[in-house]
Scaffold this motif. Structure first.
Motif, PDB file in Angstrom:
ATOM      1  N   HIS A   1       0.793  -1.229   0.000  1.00 58.42           N
ATOM      2  CA  HIS A   1       0.000   0.000   0.000  1.00 58.42           C
ATOM      3  C   HIS A   1       0.826   1.280   0.000  1.00 58.42           C
ATOM      4  N   ILE A   2       2.075   1.203  -0.476  1.00 56.70           N
ATOM      5  CA  ILE A   2       2.866   2.432  -0.585  1.00 56.70           C
ATOM      6  C   ILE A   2       2.692   3.109  -1.946  1.00 56.70           C
ATOM      7  N   TRP A   3       1.908   2.511  -2.827  1.00 58.01           N
ATOM      8  CA  TRP A   3       1.766   3.055  -4.185  1.00 58.01           C
ATOM      9  C   TRP A   3       1.388   4.538  -4.217  1.00 58.01           C
ATOM     10  N   PRO A   4       0.431   5.020  -3.400  1.00 54.16           N
ATOM     11  CA  PRO A   4       0.044   6.430  -3.512  1.00 54.16           C
ATOM     12  C   PRO A   4       1.200   7.403  -3.322  1.00 54.16           C
ATOM     13  N   ARG A   5       2.170   7.052  -2.472  1.00 57.14           N
ATOM     14  CA  ARG A   5       3.280   7.974  -2.233  1.00 57.14           C
ATOM     15  C   ARG A   5       4.527   7.610  -3.046  1.00 57.14           C
ATOM     16  N   MET A   6       4.567   6.398  -3.613  1.00 61.90           N
ATOM     17  CA  MET A   6       5.754   5.999  -4.365  1.00 61.90           C
ATOM     18  C   MET A   6       5.375   5.017  -5.477  1.00 61.90           C
ATOM     19  N   PRO A   7       4.725   5.498  -6.529  1.00 62.28           N
ATOM     20  CA  PRO A   7       4.346   4.612  -7.632  1.00 62.28           C
ATOM     21  C   PRO A   7       5.555   4.226  -8.477  1.00 62.28           C
ATOM     22  N   ASN A   8       5.391   3.176  -9.237  1.00 63.34           N
ATOM     23  CA  ASN A   8       6.399   2.760 -10.203  1.00 63.34           C
ATOM     24  C   ASN A   8       6.323   3.713 -11.395  1.00 63.34           C
ATOM     25  N   PRO A   9       7.422   4.367 -11.764  1.00 60.67           N
ATOM     26  CA  PRO A   9       7.327   5.379 -12.822  1.00 60.67           C
ATOM     27  C   PRO A   9       7.018   4.834 -14.206  1.00 60.67           C
TER      28      PRO A   9
ATOM     29  N   GLY B   1      12.219  -0.104 -12.275  1.00 57.70           N
ATOM     30  CA  GLY B   1      11.448   0.999 -11.703  1.00 57.70           C
ATOM     31  C   GLY B   1      10.886   0.638 -10.342  1.00 57.70           C
ATOM     32  N   ALA B   2      10.441  -0.621 -10.192  1.00 57.92           N
ATOM     33  CA  ALA B   2       9.912  -1.088  -8.917  1.00 57.92           C
ATOM     34  C   ALA B   2      11.009  -1.129  -7.857  1.00 57.92           C
ATOM     35  N   LEU B   3      12.170  -1.672  -8.222  1.00 54.76           N
ATOM     36  CA  LEU B   3      13.278  -1.753  -7.269  1.00 54.76           C
ATOM     37  C   LEU B   3      13.677  -0.365  -6.770  1.00 54.76           C
ATOM     38  N   ASP B   4      13.829   0.563  -7.686  1.00 58.23           N
ATOM     39  CA  ASP B   4      14.252   1.907  -7.309  1.00 58.23           C
ATOM     40  C   ASP B   4      13.211   2.610  -6.447  1.00 58.23           C
ATOM     41  N   ALA B   5      11.934   2.488  -6.843  1.00 54.63           N
ATOM     42  CA  ALA B   5      10.876   3.175  -6.101  1.00 54.63           C
ATOM     43  C   ALA B   5      10.731   2.600  -4.694  1.00 54.63           C
TER      44      ALA B   5
ATOM     45  N   VAL C   1       3.718 -27.494  -5.695  1.00 56.78           N
ATOM     46  CA  VAL C   1       3.563 -26.193  -6.342  1.00 56.78           C
ATOM     47  C   VAL C   1       2.388 -25.439  -5.729  1.00 56.78           C
ATOM     48  N   ALA C   2       2.532 -24.112  -5.707  1.00 57.72           N
ATOM     49  CA  ALA C   2       1.502 -23.243  -5.146  1.00 57.72           C
ATOM     50  C   ALA C   2       1.462 -21.955  -5.944  1.00 57.72           C
ATOM     51  N   VAL C   3       0.411 -21.173  -5.721  1.00 61.55           N
ATOM     52  CA  VAL C   3       0.334 -19.808  -6.222  1.00 61.55           C
ATOM     53  C   VAL C   3       0.008 -18.900  -5.044  1.00 61.55           C
ATOM     54  N   ALA C   4       0.428 -17.628  -5.132  1.00 61.50           N
ATOM     55  CA  ALA C   4       0.252 -16.726  -3.996  1.00 61.50           C
ATOM     56  C   ALA C   4       0.106 -15.291  -4.471  1.00 61.50           C
ATOM     57  N   SER C   5      -0.139 -14.382  -3.526  1.00 59.56           N
ATOM     58  CA  SER C   5      -0.486 -12.998  -3.838  1.00 59.56           C
ATOM     59  C   SER C   5       0.698 -12.166  -4.282  1.00 59.56           C
ATOM     60  N   ASP C   6       1.853 -12.333  -3.622  1.00 58.89           N
ATOM     61  CA  ASP C   6       3.030 -11.509  -3.844  1.00 58.89           C
ATOM     62  C   ASP C   6       2.750 -10.076  -3.393  1.00 58.89           C
ATOM     63  N   ASN C   7       3.085  -9.088  -4.198  1.00 56.72           N
ATOM     64  CA  ASN C   7       2.978  -7.686  -3.782  1.00 56.72           C
ATOM     65  C   ASN C   7       1.556  -7.150  -3.924  1.00 56.72           C
ATOM     66  N   THR C   8       1.254  -6.123  -3.127  1.00 53.67           N
ATOM     67  CA  THR C   8      -0.086  -5.535  -3.138  1.00 53.67           C
ATOM     68  C   THR C   8       0.014  -4.013  -3.074  1.00 53.67           C
ATOM     69  N   ARG C   9      -0.424  -3.356  -4.147  1.00 55.21           N
ATOM     70  CA  ARG C   9      -0.470  -1.899  -4.235  1.00 55.21           C
ATOM     71  C   ARG C   9       0.859  -1.261  -3.828  1.00 55.21           C
ATOM     72  N   ASP C  10       1.919  -1.757  -4.453  1.00 51.65           N
ATOM     73  CA  ASP C  10       3.233  -1.162  -4.273  1.00 51.65           C
ATOM     74  C   ASP C  10       3.910  -1.104  -5.634  1.00 51.65           C
ATOM     75  N   PRO C  11       5.152  -0.623  -5.738  1.00 50.73           N
ATOM     76  CA  PRO C  11       5.757  -0.455  -7.062  1.00 50.73           C
ATOM     77  C   PRO C  11       5.924  -1.738  -7.868  1.00 50.73           C
ATOM     78  N   PHE C  12       5.894  -2.903  -7.201  1.00 46.36           N
ATOM     79  CA  PHE C  12       6.023  -4.167  -7.921  1.00 46.36           C
ATOM     80  C   PHE C  12       4.692  -4.650  -8.491  1.00 46.36           C
ATOM     81  N   TYR C  13       3.591  -4.161  -7.933  1.00 49.73           N
ATOM     82  CA  TYR C  13       2.260  -4.526  -8.441  1.00 49.73           C
ATOM     83  C   TYR C  13       1.288  -3.468  -7.950  1.00 49.73           C
ATOM     84  N   ALA C  14       0.695  -2.752  -8.870  1.00 48.88           N
ATOM     85  CA  ALA C  14      -0.129  -1.600  -8.512  1.00 48.88           C
ATOM     86  C   ALA C  14      -1.503  -1.986  -7.971  1.00 48.88           C
TER      87      ALA C  14
END
Length: 447
Positions: free
Chosen positions: A87-95, A101-105, A327-340
């Motif tokens: 949930h950091i996307w509002p203050r630091m979106p991926n450009p 871009g995600a790593l840097d942000a 094998v599994a599947v999962a959410s990973d990132n949520t509303r951050d620079p890696f996934y908006a």
């Protein structure tokens, strides 16, 4: 006609005419349909499942609740998330939507904002969201680059205690593999992870000394009695074979703990002969693999020239499963620079995986990929299945078949913990506005 379902708050009851999946119900008896479902009655008392029997004569209401064929699943297990970034996307979106871009942000945001209060509030927001959607257990990676490890690990320990009994919470350290070169610091990190009863983790790249660094990680895990969790080959680079290197390291060290490897995107682009060698070694080493379809769809093959992506970033789960690799599947990132996007909703993850990875025709036992299999990967006994004698932790949906269940958001699902329906209130985004500088996701816009 819509059937109203109301779960009693006290005493015993029977969920009649429920549809359970055979892959998630070891005690299931009776005929199943082509997708693996059986119609059963589920007796619940004292917060536990007292019986699962083929549909039959049921007690009269109010103790009998006719589900009219609705699907009932165990609460979900999400084995790869990043709650500290959430949930950091509002203050630091991926450009530009790119991986770099995600790593840097994310790195910039961590340096400026990640205080104990900031991390704790965003983690709690995420956990309330996942709980409302029906998740029972989560593993989160924690950025553990100095000095962030001194902040985030104590926050995690406090959060785990606050959520005990609602969500089983695990944490894995997250550092680039090059950080392992700092032997003294890495040994200290491994001890911190052990003290927190966590999992030792790293992101692997094809650095020249990768095998040496992996040996150091495995020795630390063995010395501290830790399981391992890696990010590997999250790239389209054909030369990225760190999944194979991890398997070879596990075999060298005769590692007896659990090893979970995430992403493994490059594998789907490599020649068949290379794939076979890698998967055979992964199977021999006892690795488990988790694919993160939503995040990798977002990041992988995003083209700077604006052209359409040609491949979609998921790994070879079908080929792995045939070899006995969990094998599994999962959410990973949520509303951050890696996934908006995303909301830590494992039904959304499974829906996406079904469409992208073809978890259908047949459905077989793919439902285990969001419940029983990740629970085993995380070492959680009695989680991810519905069993007689086990806790009545389940999710009741409206859908009566996979096509019904996976075609709608199921926003009105009923989540049951210890036999009682929880209050499914999703937190409002405006709770985090002060952390985002009051932007509420609209940087520079008038609200």
């Amino acid at each position: 006609m819509t059937t109203t379902v109301k779960i009693p708050t006290t005493g015993w009851y029977v969920l009649g005419n429920a549809r359970l999946h055979q892959s998630l119900t070891p005690d299931l008896d009776g005929p199943v349909d082509r997708d693996g479902f059986a119609l059963v009655d589920i007796a619940v008392a004292d917060g536990r499942i007292k019986g699962i029997a083929p549909r039959g004569d049921r007690p009269e209401p109010p103790r009998a609740i006719d589900l009219a064929g609705r699907i009932v699943l165990p609460r979900f297990v999400d084995c790869h998330t990043h709650l500290d970034k959430g949930h950091i996307w509002p203050r630091m979106p991926n450009p530009d939507g790119s991986f770099m871009g995600a790593l840097d942000a994310a790195g910039s945001d961590r340096l400026v904002h990640w205080s104990a209060e900031d991390v704790a509030r965003r983690m709690d927001f995420s956990l309330r969201t996942a709980y409302a959607h029906g998740t029972k257990a989560i593993r989160t990676h924690l950025d553990s680059i100095a000095p962030q490890e001194e902040i985030s690990w104590p926050v995690f320990a406090e959060m785990r205690e606050q959520w005990r009994g609602r969500i089983e919470l695990q944490a894995a350290s997250l550092i680039g593999i090059e950080g392992v070169r700092e032997e003294t610091w890495f040994a200290k990190l491994a001890r911190r992870v052990a003290e927190a009863r966590g999992v030792l983790g790293a992101v692997t790249y094809m650095v020249p000394d990768l095998d040496v660094l992996l040996d150091r990680v495995f020795r630390a895990a063995i010395d501290c009695g830790l399981d391992l969790d890696f990010h590997a080959d999250e790239t389209e680079d054909l030369a990225a074979v760190s999944l194979r290197r991890i398997a070879e390291a596990a075999l060298r060290h005769r590692f007896e703990g659990k090893i979970l490897v995430g992403h493994c995107c490059a594998l789907s682009r490599q020649p068949d002969r290379e794939v076979k060698v890698t998967l055979d070694r992964a199977a021999a080493a006892g690795l488990g693999v988790v694919s993160l379809p939503m995040c990798n769809l977002y990041l992988q093959d995003r083209r700077a020239d604006g052209t359409t992506p040609r491949w979609r970033g998921v790994t070879l789960l079908h080929e792995m499963k045939v070899r006995g690799i969990p094998v599994a599947v999962a959410s990973d990132n949520t509303r951050d620079p890696f996934y908006a996007y995303g909301d830590l909703d494992m039904l959304e993850v499974y829906r996406t995986a079904t469409r992208v990875l073809h978890f259908d025709h047949p459905v077989a036992d793919w439902p285990r990929a969001v419940a029983a299999t990740p629970a085993d990967m995380m070492g959680l006994d009695g989680v991810g299945t519905l069993t007689v004698g086990g806790p009545a932790d389940l999710v009741i949906f409206r859908g009566r078949s996979w096509t019904e269940l996976l075609s709608r958001p199921e926003a009105d699902r009923i989540v049951v913990r210890d036999g009682r329906a929880i209050e499914r209130k999703l937190p409002d985004y405006d709770e985090l506005d002060d952390l985002m500088g009051g932007t509420n996701g609209y940087r520079g816009a008038e609200v």
